[in-house]
Design a protein around this motif. Structure first.
Motif, PDB file in Angstrom:
ATOM      1  N   GLU A 112       0.835  -1.208   0.000  1.00 48.04           N
ATOM      2  CA  GLU A 112       0.000   0.000   0.000  1.00 48.04           C
ATOM      3  C   GLU A 112       0.866   1.253   0.000  1.00 48.04           C
ATOM      4  O   GLU A 112       1.831   1.354   0.773  1.00 48.04           O
ATOM      5  CB  GLU A 112      -0.921   0.013   1.223  1.00 48.04           C
ATOM      6  CG  GLU A 112      -1.988  -1.075   1.237  1.00 48.04           C
ATOM      7  CD  GLU A 112      -3.138  -0.765   0.295  1.00 48.04           C
ATOM      8  OE1 GLU A 112      -3.203   0.368  -0.227  1.00 48.04           O
ATOM      9  OE2 GLU A 112      -3.986  -1.666   0.092  1.00 48.04           O
ATOM     10  N   GLU A 113       0.507   2.205  -0.839  1.00 50.65           N
ATOM     11  CA  GLU A 113       1.271   3.450  -0.955  1.00 50.65           C
ATOM     12  C   GLU A 113       1.202   4.278   0.329  1.00 50.65           C
ATOM     13  O   GLU A 113       2.155   4.993   0.673  1.00 50.65           O
ATOM     14  CB  GLU A 113       0.742   4.281  -2.126  1.00 50.65           C
ATOM     15  CG  GLU A 113       1.555   5.525  -2.426  1.00 50.65           C
ATOM     16  CD  GLU A 113       1.028   6.295  -3.627  1.00 50.65           C
ATOM     17  OE1 GLU A 113       1.385   7.473  -3.765  1.00 50.65           O
ATOM     18  OE2 GLU A 113       0.253   5.717  -4.419  1.00 50.65           O
ATOM     19  N   ASP A 114       0.077   4.181   1.042  1.00 55.11           N
ATOM     20  CA  ASP A 114      -0.117   4.992   2.243  1.00 55.11           C
ATOM     21  C   ASP A 114       0.273   4.259   3.523  1.00 55.11           C
ATOM     22  O   ASP A 114      -0.130   4.651   4.620  1.00 55.11           O
ATOM     23  CB  ASP A 114      -1.580   5.452   2.338  1.00 55.11           C
ATOM     24  CG  ASP A 114      -1.920   6.487   1.278  1.00 55.11           C
ATOM     25  OD1 ASP A 114      -1.019   7.246   0.876  1.00 55.11           O
ATOM     26  OD2 ASP A 114      -3.087   6.552   0.853  1.00 55.11           O
ATOM     27  N   ALA A 115       1.034   3.183   3.373  1.00 57.17           N
ATOM     28  CA  ALA A 115       1.509   2.436   4.543  1.00 57.17           C
ATOM     29  C   ALA A 115       3.032   2.369   4.528  1.00 57.17           C
ATOM     30  O   ALA A 115       3.657   2.292   3.472  1.00 57.17           O
ATOM     31  CB  ALA A 115       0.919   1.033   4.555  1.00 57.17           C
ATOM     32  N   TYR A 116       3.607   2.406   5.724  1.00 62.55           N
ATOM     33  CA  TYR A 116       5.057   2.260   5.879  1.00 62.55           C
ATOM     34  C   TYR A 116       5.298   1.283   7.008  1.00 62.55           C
ATOM     35  O   TYR A 116       4.790   1.459   8.125  1.00 62.55           O
ATOM     36  CB  TYR A 116       5.710   3.612   6.193  1.00 62.55           C
ATOM     37  CG  TYR A 116       7.185   3.523   6.520  1.00 62.55           C
ATOM     38  CD1 TYR A 116       8.132   3.340   5.516  1.00 62.55           C
ATOM     39  CD2 TYR A 116       7.625   3.626   7.838  1.00 62.55           C
ATOM     40  CE1 TYR A 116       9.489   3.257   5.816  1.00 62.55           C
ATOM     41  CE2 TYR A 116       8.978   3.552   8.148  1.00 62.55           C
ATOM     42  CZ  TYR A 116       9.903   3.365   7.135  1.00 62.55           C
ATOM     43  OH  TYR A 116      11.243   3.282   7.443  1.00 62.55           O
ATOM     44  N   ILE A 117       6.043   0.223   6.743  1.00 62.34           N
ATOM     45  CA  ILE A 117       6.321  -0.787   7.752  1.00 62.34           C
ATOM     46  C   ILE A 117       7.819  -0.814   8.031  1.00 62.34           C
ATOM     47  O   ILE A 117       8.617  -0.994   7.113  1.00 62.34           O
ATOM     48  CB  ILE A 117       5.851  -2.184   7.299  1.00 62.34           C
ATOM     49  CG1 ILE A 117       4.350  -2.164   6.969  1.00 62.34           C
ATOM     50  CG2 ILE A 117       6.125  -3.225   8.379  1.00 62.34           C
ATOM     51  CD1 ILE A 117       3.840  -3.458   6.361  1.00 62.34           C
ATOM     52  N   ARG A 118       8.152  -0.620   9.284  1.00 60.39           N
ATOM     53  CA  ARG A 118       9.560  -0.603   9.674  1.00 60.39           C
ATOM     54  C   ARG A 118       9.812  -1.676  10.739  1.00 60.39           C
ATOM     55  O   ARG A 118       9.479  -1.499  11.905  1.00 60.39           O
ATOM     56  CB  ARG A 118       9.942   0.766  10.233  1.00 60.39           C
ATOM     57  CG  ARG A 118      11.336   0.825  10.888  1.00 60.39           C
ATOM     58  CD  ARG A 118      12.452   0.740   9.879  1.00 60.39           C
ATOM     59  NE  ARG A 118      13.762   0.678  10.554  1.00 60.39           N
ATOM     60  CZ  ARG A 118      14.908   1.004   9.978  1.00 60.39           C
ATOM     61  NH1 ARG A 118      14.920   1.409   8.711  1.00 60.39           N
ATOM     62  NH2 ARG A 118      16.038   0.914  10.631  1.00 60.39           N
ATOM     63  N   PRO A 119      10.384  -2.821  10.343  1.00 59.43           N
ATOM     64  CA  PRO A 119      10.765  -3.816  11.356  1.00 59.43           C
ATOM     65  C   PRO A 119      12.087  -3.424  11.992  1.00 59.43           C
ATOM     66  O   PRO A 119      13.003  -2.964  11.312  1.00 59.43           O
ATOM     67  CB  PRO A 119      10.905  -5.113  10.547  1.00 59.43           C
ATOM     68  CG  PRO A 119      10.799  -4.729   9.102  1.00 59.43           C
ATOM     69  CD  PRO A 119      10.704  -3.251   8.990  1.00 59.43           C
ATOM     70  N   SER A 120      12.175  -3.586  13.296  1.00 57.64           N
ATOM     71  CA  SER A 120      13.410  -3.268  14.011  1.00 57.64           C
ATOM     72  C   SER A 120      13.673  -4.334  15.061  1.00 57.64           C
ATOM     73  O   SER A 120      12.735  -4.926  15.600  1.00 57.64           O
ATOM     74  CB  SER A 120      13.324  -1.895  14.697  1.00 57.64           C
ATOM     75  OG  SER A 120      13.151  -0.861  13.755  1.00 57.64           O
ATOM     76  N   ALA A 121      14.941  -4.569  15.327  1.00 59.97           N
ATOM     77  CA  ALA A 121      15.310  -5.518  16.375  1.00 59.97           C
ATOM     78  C   ALA A 121      15.324  -4.804  17.722  1.00 59.97           C
ATOM     79  O   ALA A 121      15.706  -3.635  17.810  1.00 59.97           O
ATOM     80  CB  ALA A 121      16.683  -6.111  16.084  1.00 59.97           C
ATOM     81  N   SER A 122      14.912  -5.525  18.771  1.00 59.88           N
ATOM     82  CA  SER A 122      14.870  -4.911  20.103  1.00 59.88           C
ATOM     83  C   SER A 122      16.266  -4.664  20.663  1.00 59.88           C
ATOM     84  O   SER A 122      16.450  -3.830  21.543  1.00 59.88           O
ATOM     85  CB  SER A 122      14.085  -5.799  21.070  1.00 59.88           C
ATOM     86  OG  SER A 122      14.744  -7.037  21.260  1.00 59.88           O
ATOM     87  N   ASN A 123      17.266  -5.430  20.151  1.00 60.98           N
ATOM     88  CA  ASN A 123      18.662  -5.284  20.612  1.00 60.98           C
ATOM     89  C   ASN A 123      18.795  -5.389  22.126  1.00 60.98           C
ATOM     90  O   ASN A 123      19.607  -4.708  22.744  1.00 60.98           O
ATOM     91  CB  ASN A 123      19.251  -3.944  20.141  1.00 60.98           C
ATOM     92  CG  ASN A 123      19.457  -3.913  18.638  1.00 60.98           C
ATOM     93  OD1 ASN A 123      19.755  -4.931  18.023  1.00 60.98           O
ATOM     94  ND2 ASN A 123      19.260  -2.753  18.039  1.00 60.98           N
ATOM     95  N   GLY A 124      17.951  -6.242  22.712  1.00 55.87           N
ATOM     96  CA  GLY A 124      18.040  -6.472  24.150  1.00 55.87           C
ATOM     97  C   GLY A 124      17.380  -5.415  24.991  1.00 55.87           C
ATOM     98  O   GLY A 124      17.408  -5.476  26.225  1.00 55.87           O
TER      99      GLY A 124
END
Length: 323
Positions: A112-124
């Protein structure tokens, strides 16, 4: 490596450049102090928004957070709004790596053009989020995303920090979870503004009704939230979209309520002060870690480790200098 110009990157973010947004978030998540300073230079050049919705979403592993968020995100877009998803994955304590599979689990929404998904690691990082989720929120808001959904790593005893950087706390529950969750459910439900009983299509009707009744009973014994909002629960399914429109209506009711009684603005101010305290501790910690590396503690077998630490601190007066 090409030098990053904060002004250029900030302008690209304002223009809707997703690559620039991701690059700025990567800078904020860096362990290097100069990268963090650069990220905040970029943030200072961006507009601030006081109308966004920051929604924390948590629940036990297996409750269907990713499927639910994809369904909710698609519905938000159908209402003509933009949505950013900050999906936090747990990191390995050994390799420090993370699967970061949320983007693949939200395949439809990611297109979707109006969606942005950013996965990130918790890094502890404890608290169910990363140590730099706050910066990611500010950057996404500046990029024009008025709805920020923060998916935490999963319910745990220390998963409370996300409540201090969000406006609304949404707790996903499973029918039939019974007393297994009582130890953590009390604390989480005290923070929760809305409870969504997910996967109602996968359980017997009696289990679903019992789960709803259990929640209603539990809510009666919880203290009133500082926002004065009365917690509400709803039954649905992220997989088939059941209950999503009703949930979003409750979300809008909640934000109307906290805007009318000024809780929205006062809570944001408290959160900013709390974040300033975290930055202070973080910056001091980095200075002392650097000092310990440059001037290690000398072993003294005649005193305890605690006394060695006190002696080191007394002999190393460190001037905190942040550029």
């Amino acid at each position: 490596m090409r030098k990053i110009e904060p002004e250029i990157l900030a302008q690209k973010i304002k223009d809707g450049d997703r690559f620039a947004l991701s690059r700025a978030i990567t800078l904020a998540e860096s362990n290097r102090l100069d990268d963090l300073n650069l990220a905040h230079q970029i943030i200072s050049l961006l507009p601030t928004f006081n109308t966004s919705k920051r929604i924390a979403i948590t629940g036990i592993p297996g409750v269907g957070k990713s499927t639910f968020i994809e369904s909710l995100g698609k519905y938000i877009i159908q209402q003509g709004e933009k949505v950013a998803i900050l999906a936090i994955d747990p990191s390995s304590s050994l390799s420090k790596g993370s699967i970061l599979g949320d983007k693949t689990r939200m395949e439809d929404l990611s297109r979707e053009e109006d969606a942005y998904i950013r996965p990130s690691a918790s890094n502890g990082s404890l608290g169910g989020i990363t140590s730099r989720t706050y910066e990611a929120i500010l950057l996404c808001e500046a990029a024009g995303f008025e709805n920020i959904l923060i998916e935490t790593v999963g319910v745990g005893q220390s998963e409370t920090l996300v409540n201090e950087i969000s406006d609304l706390f949404l707790f996903l529950q499973l029918p039939g979870s019974g007393d297994d969750l009582q130890g953590i459910k009390r604390g989480i439900m005290e923070m929760a503004d809305l409870i969504f009983v997910n996967k109602s299509d996968s359980f017997q009707e009696k289990l679903v009704k019992d789960a709803k009744l259990d929640i209603v009973r539990s809510l009666q014994f919880l203290p009133t939230k500082s926002s004065q909002w009365k917690r509400k629960s709803i039954i649905g399914s992220g997989l088939i979209g059941k209950g999503i429109p009703e949930l979003w209506e409750l979300v809008n009711d909640y934000f109307s309520f906290i805007n009318e009684n000024n809780y929205y603005s006062t809570n944001r101010e408290k959160q900013q002060l709390k974040q300033a305290e975290r930055y202070t501790i973080d910056l001091i910690n980095q200075q002392y870690l650097k000092a310990l590396k440059d001037q290690p503690i000398n072993l003294n077998k005649n005193i305890s480790a605690f006394d060695m630490a006190k002696d080191w601190l007394n002999n190393h007066s460190i001037k905190i200098s942040i550029k």
